[in-house]
Each structure stands twice: as structure tokens, then as C-alpha cells.
Design an enzyme around this catalytic site. Structure first.
Site, mmCIF file in Angstrom:
data_model
loop_
_atom_site.group_PDB
_atom_site.id
_atom_site.type_symbol
_atom_site.label_atom_id
_atom_site.label_comp_id
_atom_site.label_asym_id
_atom_site.label_seq_id
_atom_site.Cartn_x
_atom_site.Cartn_y
_atom_site.Cartn_z
ATOM 1 N N HIS A 177 -2.981 8.704 13.678
ATOM 2 C CA HIS A 177 -2.318 8.594 12.370
ATOM 3 C C HIS A 177 -3.155 9.216 11.267
ATOM 4 O O HIS A 177 -2.661 9.982 10.453
ATOM 5 C CB HIS A 177 -2.044 7.129 12.059
ATOM 6 C CG HIS A 177 -1.318 6.920 10.767
ATOM 7 N ND1 HIS A 177 -0.004 7.273 10.592
ATOM 8 C CD2 HIS A 177 -1.724 6.387 9.577
ATOM 9 C CE1 HIS A 177 0.382 6.989 9.359
ATOM 10 N NE2 HIS A 177 -0.644 6.442 8.722
ATOM 11 N N ASP A 186 -5.863 -4.920 -7.098
ATOM 12 C CA ASP A 186 -4.932 -6.032 -7.290
ATOM 13 C C ASP A 186 -3.483 -5.564 -7.143
ATOM 14 O O ASP A 186 -2.663 -6.238 -6.500
ATOM 15 C CB ASP A 186 -5.153 -6.696 -8.650
ATOM 16 C CG ASP A 186 -5.023 -5.719 -9.824
ATOM 17 O OD1 ASP A 186 -5.241 -4.502 -9.617
ATOM 18 O OD2 ASP A 186 -4.701 -6.172 -10.941
ATOM 19 N N SER A 201 2.343 9.582 5.882
ATOM 20 C CA SER A 201 2.268 8.120 5.876
ATOM 21 C C SER A 201 3.026 7.557 4.675
ATOM 22 O O SER A 201 4.217 7.815 4.532
ATOM 23 C CB SER A 201 0.796 7.682 5.907
ATOM 24 O OG SER A 201 0.671 6.318 6.215
#
Length: 295
Positions: A290, A230, A135
């Protein structure tokens, strides 16, 4: 002390001595206020584990493994042991930046993550590497192979699990995961059961939920995530991209792409693009999704 950035020193005022005094004063003021000051991303020191074969070699034709988004090197422990048993080669598993025990640092795009990995290979004197990425880690691995900074002889094989070198927005599920993780922290949960309850509306599969919650630091009260939410949230647009255009770069080495039959990340639309980047590629399909392809 590890620094995520190295600042480029500002130009000397002597370089602008030929300008008229008013322009020189303007430039000097701009430099002094930091207007022209730039920063160059610097590689971080990636945390890692290594398993050695019976002969104790830690350099000979190693397999280096890169996890996906929200993953970490420990997800690969059981597979690493199996690879070691079958291949009898050193197995390195890395934590990419902002994951696992590696440093938290901006930016978080594929070029700088590839730079981190290249720095790791150089620092550990690794060559003839087989590089495996799943990925997001697969895109990092491809960026390593295509990088103009890749040393000759550094990479022998490339294995990419269920991702293509395409440019598209990340699936909305990934933004949903970040939203859920932020919500878990806002709710100040103190148990995995509470965290599961918050996450369930965003991800119905309990196995995927358990995978995502491996990032939860349960030693803190209330629980916090080890990953910098963040930074990851602001990097989501970059993580859907890829640093090179078809025809811009290619890597001619042996390349294996592994597709999950229940996944759409490798498909008929992006396979031709993939072949432009990796002309010596082969494609295998596994009966998996996946997340089920790798950790």
C-alpha cells in the site's frame, strides 16, 4: 483571511410573525441562543505546486495529484518530474486540508475534501483534468468524479492508487500512528532519533516511519507535528467511509485502478462495488504494498 466555515445567517423573525406570541417568543429565544444556528462547510484554498512543460502551458490537460493520509504534495516531487518529462503536461500536486501547507479546518470527510478540490479546479480554470489519488487521496478523487457539482468537461481521466470506494473502518495501524504522534508530542522529543524510538513499536518498517515523520516540524523545540492531530484523530471514522452508495452515483469516464499486489485495499469483495461506481474501469496490479505504490 481564510475562513474554514461560512455561517448561515439566521432566519428573520418576520418569517414567524404568524405564530402565536408565545411560540414566537420561544423561537426568538432559540435563535438568540444559537440553538438553530447552523454552519455550512466552506472550501479551503489548497496549497499546491505546479510544474510546466516546455511550451509553458499551465492549463492544457493537466495532471492533478492527491496524496494519502499523513502525506503531502512534496512526497510526489520526484514522480511529478518524471510525469512531466514523459507526458509534457502541467503537473499539479495539492496539499489536502489538514496536510502540508494547506489550512487546518473541520470537518474532514470526503465530500468536503472533494469540494476543496473542485474549488481548486474552478479557481485555476482547469479542465480536461487527469486526476490521480493515492489511498485517502484516491477516495477524494473518486468523490470528485462522483460529485453532482463536477462541471461538464472538468475531468477526463481518473486514476486511483490502491483504494476502493468501500465503507469500512480504517485499519488499526492508522489509529496507532495518531497515538504514536500524540505520544511523541507528549514526550517533548528534541531529535529525530527520539521520535523514531517512540514510533518504532507502532510501525516496524523504517521507510514508513520516515514517511510519517516528514510531518514533524523540527524547527520547534520541542518538536511538533505540522498536521492537526486532534482533527485527524476525530476524523478517522469518516476516513473509513465513502459519501455514496453503489447505484447512487456513477462516473462513465476512463478510470484506472492500480492495486498493490501486497495490499488488500482493493480485493475481490470490493471490485464489484467499484465497477458499479466506475463502469469504464480497468485494473492493473503492481508488485508493491500500500505505501510502496505511491507517496
Amino acid at each position: 483571511m481564510r475562513l474554514p466555515f461560512a455561517f448561515v445567517s439566521r432566519s428573520s423573525q418576520s418569517q414567524v410573525f404568524h405564530l402565536c406570541s408565545s411560540r414566537r417568543a420561544l423561537l426568538t429565544a432559540a435563535f438568540d441562543t444559537g440553538f438553530f444556528r447552523t454552519s455550512a462547510p466552506h472550501p479551503v484554498e489548497l496549497d499546491y505546486d505546479v510544474l510546466y512543460p516546455r511550451d509553458g502551458s499551465n492549463k492544457e490537460r493537466p495532471l492533478v495529484i492527491l496524496h494519502g493520509l499523513f502525506g503531502m504534495r512534496r512526497n510526489w516531487l520526484s514522480l511529478s518530474k518524471a510525469f512531466l518529462r514523459d507526458l509534457q503536461r502541467p503537473i499539479y500536486t495539492l496539499d489536502l486540508r489538514n496536510h502540508g501547507l494547506s489550512p487546518h479546518a473541520r470537518p474532514m470527510h470526503y465530500e468536503i475534501m472533494a469540494t476543496d478540490v473542485l474549488h481548486f479546479l474552478r479557481s485555476h480554470s482547469l479542465s480536461n483534468v487527469s486526476l490521480l489519488g493515492h489511498s485517502m487521496g484516491g477516495k477524494v478523487a473518486m468523490a470528485v468524479a462522483l460529485s453532482p457539482e463536477l462541471p461538464t468537461g472538468a475531468l477526463e481521466h481518473l486514476i486511483v492508487a490502491d483504494i476502493a470506494p468501500s465503507r469500512a473502518a480504517l485499519s488499526t495501524e492508522f489509529q496507532g500512528y495518531v497515538d504514536a504522534m500524540n505520544k511523541i508530542e507528549r514526550h517533548k522529543v528534541n531529535s529525530r532519533r527520539e521520535a523514531q524510538e517512540v514510533l518504532a513499536p507502532y510501525e516496524p518498517d523504517p521507510v514508513t516511519r520516515a514517511f510519517l515523520l516528514t510531518n514533524l516540524d523540527t524547527t520547534s523545540q520541542p518538536f511538533k507535528f505540522r498536521i492537526p492531530l486532534d482533527i485527524i484523530e476525530s476524523s478517522v471514522p469518516d476516513l473509513g467511509g465513502f459519501p455514496y452508495q453503489p447505484g447512487e452515483r456513477s462516473w462513465p469516464g476512463n478510470t484506472l485502478f492500480v492495486k498493490g499486489a501486497k495490499s488488500k485495499y482493493i480485493n475481490k469483495n470490493n471490485i464489484p462495488i467499484t465497477k458499479e461506481f466506475f463502469p469504464n474501469m480497468s485494473l492493473e496490479t503492481l508488485d508493491a504494498g500500500h505505501w510502496g505504490t505511491c507517496g
